[in-house]
Design a protein around this motif. Structure first.
Motif, PDB file in Angstrom:
ATOM      1  N   LEU A 188       0.915  -1.109  -0.244  1.00 24.75           N
ATOM      2  CA  LEU A 188      -0.019   0.140   0.039  1.00 24.75           C
ATOM      3  C   LEU A 188       1.058   1.197  -0.247  1.00 24.75           C
ATOM      4  O   LEU A 188       1.315   1.576   1.065  1.00 24.75           O
ATOM      5  CB  LEU A 188      -0.984   0.052   1.136  1.00 24.75           C
ATOM      6  CG  LEU A 188      -2.179  -0.823   1.311  1.00 24.75           C
ATOM      7  CD1 LEU A 188      -3.032  -0.636   0.024  1.00 24.75           C
ATOM      8  CD2 LEU A 188      -1.739  -2.362   1.068  1.00 24.75           C
ATOM      9  N   PRO A 189       1.124   1.631  -1.105  1.00 24.55           N
ATOM     10  CA  PRO A 189       2.236   2.932  -1.212  1.00 24.55           C
ATOM     11  C   PRO A 189       1.545   4.379  -1.143  1.00 24.55           C
ATOM     12  O   PRO A 189       0.262   4.386  -1.051  1.00 24.55           O
ATOM     13  CB  PRO A 189       2.548   2.715  -2.862  1.00 24.55           C
ATOM     14  CG  PRO A 189       1.380   2.194  -3.482  1.00 24.55           C
ATOM     15  CD  PRO A 189       0.643   1.295  -2.366  1.00 24.55           C
ATOM     16  N   GLY A 255      -4.800  -2.675  -8.139  1.00 22.73           N
ATOM     17  CA  GLY A 255      -3.325  -2.855  -8.508  1.00 22.73           C
ATOM     18  C   GLY A 255      -3.002  -3.488  -9.342  1.00 22.73           C
ATOM     19  O   GLY A 255      -3.858  -4.289 -10.314  1.00 22.73           O
ATOM     20  N   ARG A 256      -1.590  -3.913  -9.482  1.00 23.96           N
ATOM     21  CA  ARG A 256      -1.295  -4.876 -10.272  1.00 23.96           C
ATOM     22  C   ARG A 256      -0.029  -5.659  -9.847  1.00 23.96           C
ATOM     23  O   ARG A 256       0.743  -5.085  -8.741  1.00 23.96           O
ATOM     24  CB  ARG A 256      -0.994  -4.450 -11.899  1.00 23.96           C
ATOM     25  CG  ARG A 256       0.017  -3.362 -11.618  1.00 23.96           C
ATOM     26  CD  ARG A 256       0.476  -2.723 -13.075  1.00 23.96           C
ATOM     27  NE  ARG A 256      -0.745  -1.849 -13.665  1.00 23.96           N
ATOM     28  CZ  ARG A 256      -0.698  -1.101 -14.803  1.00 23.96           C
ATOM     29  NH1 ARG A 256       0.308  -1.003 -15.454  1.00 23.96           N
ATOM     30  NH2 ARG A 256      -1.709  -0.754 -15.313  1.00 23.96           N
ATOM     31  N   GLU A 257       0.156  -6.966 -10.170  1.00 23.06           N
ATOM     32  CA  GLU A 257       1.528  -7.616  -9.713  1.00 23.06           C
ATOM     33  C   GLU A 257       2.390  -6.944 -10.705  1.00 23.06           C
ATOM     34  O   GLU A 257       2.656  -7.179 -11.865  1.00 23.06           O
ATOM     35  CB  GLU A 257       1.302  -9.316  -9.899  1.00 23.06           C
ATOM     36  CG  GLU A 257       0.301  -9.624  -9.331  1.00 23.06           C
ATOM     37  CD  GLU A 257       0.706 -10.215  -7.914  1.00 23.06           C
ATOM     38  OE1 GLU A 257       1.844  -9.986  -7.544  1.00 23.06           O
ATOM     39  OE2 GLU A 257       0.187 -10.565  -7.024  1.00 23.06           O
ATOM     40  N   ILE A 258       3.717  -6.618  -9.822  1.00 24.69           N
ATOM     41  CA  ILE A 258       4.849  -5.941 -10.574  1.00 24.69           C
ATOM     42  C   ILE A 258       6.123  -6.369  -9.932  1.00 24.69           C
ATOM     43  O   ILE A 258       6.064  -6.946  -8.824  1.00 24.69           O
ATOM     44  CB  ILE A 258       4.792  -4.509 -10.671  1.00 24.69           C
ATOM     45  CG1 ILE A 258       4.872  -4.075  -9.182  1.00 24.69           C
ATOM     46  CG2 ILE A 258       3.558  -3.922 -11.277  1.00 24.69           C
ATOM     47  CD1 ILE A 258       4.934  -2.329  -9.199  1.00 24.69           C
ATOM     48  N   ASN A 259       7.201  -6.113 -10.505  1.00 26.02           N
ATOM     49  CA  ASN A 259       8.482  -6.298  -9.710  1.00 26.02           C
ATOM     50  C   ASN A 259       8.860  -4.951  -9.111  1.00 26.02           C
ATOM     51  O   ASN A 259       8.547  -3.784  -9.726  1.00 26.02           O
ATOM     52  CB  ASN A 259       9.675  -6.484 -10.925  1.00 26.02           C
ATOM     53  CG  ASN A 259      10.771  -6.599 -10.127  1.00 26.02           C
ATOM     54  OD1 ASN A 259      11.856  -5.589  -9.810  1.00 26.02           O
ATOM     55  ND2 ASN A 259      11.355  -7.839  -9.435  1.00 26.02           N
ATOM     56  N   TRP A 277       5.957  -0.511 -12.842  1.00 28.98           N
ATOM     57  CA  TRP A 277       4.548  -0.670 -13.161  1.00 28.98           C
ATOM     58  C   TRP A 277       4.281  -0.910 -14.520  1.00 28.98           C
ATOM     59  O   TRP A 277       3.350  -1.348 -14.750  1.00 28.98           O
ATOM     60  CB  TRP A 277       4.276   0.920 -12.822  1.00 28.98           C
ATOM     61  CG  TRP A 277       2.637   1.015 -12.705  1.00 28.98           C
ATOM     62  CD1 TRP A 277       1.982   1.638 -13.723  1.00 28.98           C
ATOM     63  CD2 TRP A 277       1.693   0.527 -11.973  1.00 28.98           C
ATOM     64  NE1 TRP A 277       0.610   1.604 -13.654  1.00 28.98           N
ATOM     65  CE2 TRP A 277       0.261   0.935 -12.207  1.00 28.98           C
ATOM     66  CE3 TRP A 277       1.770  -0.172 -10.487  1.00 28.98           C
ATOM     67  CZ2 TRP A 277      -0.747   0.697 -11.757  1.00 28.98           C
ATOM     68  CZ3 TRP A 277       0.288  -0.335 -10.068  1.00 28.98           C
ATOM     69  CH2 TRP A 277      -0.751   0.002 -10.348  1.00 28.98           C
ATOM     70  N   TRP A 278       5.084  -0.504 -15.462  1.00 34.44           N
ATOM     71  CA  TRP A 278       4.629  -0.760 -16.816  1.00 34.44           C
ATOM     72  C   TRP A 278       5.532  -1.963 -17.440  1.00 34.44           C
ATOM     73  O   TRP A 278       5.307  -2.195 -18.733  1.00 34.44           O
ATOM     74  CB  TRP A 278       5.311   0.593 -17.620  1.00 34.44           C
ATOM     75  CG  TRP A 278       4.495   1.762 -17.263  1.00 34.44           C
ATOM     76  CD1 TRP A 278       5.000   2.955 -16.552  1.00 34.44           C
ATOM     77  CD2 TRP A 278       3.148   2.079 -17.221  1.00 34.44           C
ATOM     78  NE1 TRP A 278       4.343   3.916 -16.216  1.00 34.44           N
ATOM     79  CE2 TRP A 278       3.059   3.355 -16.667  1.00 34.44           C
ATOM     80  CE3 TRP A 278       1.890   1.546 -17.619  1.00 34.44           C
ATOM     81  CZ2 TRP A 278       1.715   3.870 -16.585  1.00 34.44           C
ATOM     82  CZ3 TRP A 278       0.702   1.915 -17.615  1.00 34.44           C
ATOM     83  CH2 TRP A 278       0.595   3.380 -16.996  1.00 34.44           C
ATOM     84  N   GLY A 279       6.095  -2.630 -16.569  1.00 28.39           N
ATOM     85  CA  GLY A 279       6.675  -3.949 -17.216  1.00 28.39           C
ATOM     86  C   GLY A 279       7.760  -3.918 -18.249  1.00 28.39           C
ATOM     87  O   GLY A 279       7.774  -4.391 -19.016  1.00 28.39           O
ATOM     88  N   VAL A 280       8.448  -2.721 -17.891  1.00 27.48           N
ATOM     89  CA  VAL A 280       9.575  -2.472 -19.039  1.00 27.48           C
ATOM     90  C   VAL A 280      10.939  -3.391 -18.915  1.00 27.48           C
ATOM     91  O   VAL A 280      11.882  -3.130 -19.627  1.00 27.48           O
ATOM     92  CB  VAL A 280      10.071  -1.112 -18.842  1.00 27.48           C
ATOM     93  CG1 VAL A 280       8.857  -0.351 -19.207  1.00 27.48           C
ATOM     94  CG2 VAL A 280      10.713  -0.718 -17.413  1.00 27.48           C
ATOM     95  N   ALA A 287       5.644  -8.500  -6.276  1.00 30.48           N
ATOM     96  CA  ALA A 287       4.573  -7.913  -5.193  1.00 30.48           C
ATOM     97  C   ALA A 287       3.160  -7.266  -6.047  1.00 30.48           C
ATOM     98  O   ALA A 287       3.331  -7.123  -7.135  1.00 30.48           O
ATOM     99  CB  ALA A 287       5.283  -6.389  -4.644  1.00 30.48           C
ATOM    100  N   LEU A 288       2.250  -7.342  -5.144  1.00 29.35           N
ATOM    101  CA  LEU A 288       1.174  -6.811  -5.736  1.00 29.35           C
ATOM    102  C   LEU A 288       0.960  -5.348  -5.342  1.00 29.35           C
ATOM    103  O   LEU A 288       1.177  -4.997  -3.738  1.00 29.35           O
ATOM    104  CB  LEU A 288      -0.267  -7.358  -5.006  1.00 29.35           C
ATOM    105  CG  LEU A 288      -1.636  -6.724  -5.363  1.00 29.35           C
ATOM    106  CD1 LEU A 288      -1.896  -6.581  -6.667  1.00 29.35           C
ATOM    107  CD2 LEU A 288      -2.717  -7.607  -4.520  1.00 29.35           C
ATOM    108  N   PHE A 289       1.340  -4.512  -6.131  1.00 28.25           N
ATOM    109  CA  PHE A 289       1.502  -3.136  -5.996  1.00 28.25           C
ATOM    110  C   PHE A 289       0.319  -2.393  -6.154  1.00 28.25           C
ATOM    111  O   PHE A 289      -0.315  -2.460  -7.247  1.00 28.25           O
ATOM    112  CB  PHE A 289       2.419  -2.534  -6.981  1.00 28.25           C
ATOM    113  CG  PHE A 289       3.316  -1.301  -6.358  1.00 28.25           C
ATOM    114  CD1 PHE A 289       4.262  -1.449  -5.233  1.00 28.25           C
ATOM    115  CD2 PHE A 289       3.039  -0.023  -6.611  1.00 28.25           C
ATOM    116  CE1 PHE A 289       4.961  -0.464  -4.747  1.00 28.25           C
ATOM    117  CE2 PHE A 289       3.820   1.084  -6.379  1.00 28.25           C
ATOM    118  CZ  PHE A 289       4.812   0.727  -5.310  1.00 28.25           C
ATOM    119  N   ILE A 290      -0.410  -1.780  -5.080  1.00 30.80           N
ATOM    120  CA  ILE A 290      -1.901  -1.208  -5.195  1.00 30.80           C
ATOM    121  C   ILE A 290      -1.658   0.389  -5.758  1.00 30.80           C
ATOM    122  O   ILE A 290      -0.778   0.895  -5.303  1.00 30.80           O
ATOM    123  CB  ILE A 290      -2.553  -0.936  -3.755  1.00 30.80           C
ATOM    124  CG1 ILE A 290      -2.643  -2.425  -3.220  1.00 30.80           C
ATOM    125  CG2 ILE A 290      -3.954  -0.421  -3.837  1.00 30.80           C
ATOM    126  CD1 ILE A 290      -3.102  -3.349  -4.048  1.00 30.80           C
TER     127      ILE A 290
END
Length: 309
Positions: A188-189, A255-259, A277-280, A287-290
């Motif tokens: 939860l950022p 949110g989405r699962e990201i690194n 966030w953009w999967g670059v 992590a699930l980043f909300i």
């Protein structure tokens, strides 16, 4: 059956509200509250956690003191936000509830080994205690159901430096241990917490609830002065209650699962949560980043639960 949680915390007014929310919610079984140095030093955070339990009438919940400094760095605190006691806004006293014997890190390990796969860890402050437990007992990584933490940022970036959120900044090495542990993590950022602002109407709704609501309103009245002056918004973000709200009503959040990687080397960006966030990159998701929250739904939940006291 209630979900078992351990709240790891450095109260802090918003930590205190998060604890009250958890203790008012029958869906959650708070197995322990573990204190860590962060917003204020450990001597105050462990005292403040016991005060909140007394305010809630929950002296059955064990409160343990943990690490008094980050893994590798001097402690940075936030009295400029939370006041010299950490709970400024109300009269702070020495609680009758004693500390539970033992070290918080050992209690975390014991609880996880006794109930593998059943306990969610809820860190609301620097991740020192959690990382220390993982380092002392690597076997517990596979026994943690999930870590749900308040920390970091992506679009909002930093609140203690231009690049870093406070909890991660205080102990970035601990954060790197946690994010590298392989444990399922929900973050939860600031991107979310800065959307749940304590407007006048929302604080008035707290105050109308009676004793507990008046206490929460007094805390938020004090707490918001810093954020309103800094950000120019209409109130203060209630950071830490978002962790508990996500457990209770995850449908309020998206949110989405990201690194997520933690910057530990650069003094310029120390503690930055480098969130892909953009999967670059091809770095694995950890992590699930909300990213968003229904703020009205959040405050409806919080006000309803505080009204149960």
């Amino acid at each position: 059956m209630a979900q078992k949680i351990i709240i790891d915390t450095d109260p802090g007014q918003d930590d205190a509200v998060a604890i009250l929310l958890a203790l008012a919610s029958p869906e959650l079984e708070v197995r322990a509250i573990t204190a860590v140095a962060g917003n204020v030093p450990l001597a105050l955070t462990q005292r403040n956690a016991r005060i909140v339990c007394e305010i809630a009438g929950r002296t059955d919940v064990p409160v343990l003191a943990g690490c008094d400094a980050p893994l590798k760095r001097p402690l940075v605190t936030a009295e400029h936000v939370h006041g010299k006691t950490g709970l400024d806004g109300v009269d702070v006293y020495e609680p009758e509830l004693p500390l539970t014997e033992g070290h918080a890190v050992d209690r975390i390990i014991e609880e996880l080994r006794a109930a593998p796969g059943e306990i969610i860890l809820c860190p609301l402050g620097p991740l020192t205690n959690i990382a220390a437990a993982l380092q002392k007992a690597p076997d517990i990584a596979g026994k943690i159901a999930r870590i749900v933490l308040m920390g970091g940022a992506y679009f909002e970036v930093g609140n203690i430096t231009p690049a870093a959120e406070f909890n991660i900044y205080v102990d970035p090495e601990a954060a790197a241990v946690v994010f590298g542990s392989g444990v399922p993590i929900t973050v939860l950022p600031l991107d979310v917490t800065h959307k749940v602002l304590t407007t006048r109407a929302r604080i008035d709704a707290f105050r109308a609830l009676g004793r507990i609501g008046e206490t929460v309103a007094a805390w938020t009245d004090f707490f918001e002065r810093f954020d309103v002056a800094k950000y120019g918004g209409e109130g203060a973000p209630l950071h830490d209650p978002c962790v508990i709200a996500w457990l209770l009503k995850p449908e309020l959040f998206s949110g989405r699962e990201i690194n997520v990687e933690i910057e530990v080397e650069s003094e310029l960006t120390r503690g930055m949560t480098v969130a892909d966030w953009w999967g670059v990159t091809d770095r694995p998701k950890n992590a699930l980043f909300i990213g968003d929250v229904d703020a009205d739904g959040f405050f409806e939940l919080l006000t309803e639960r505080l009204g149960r006291y």
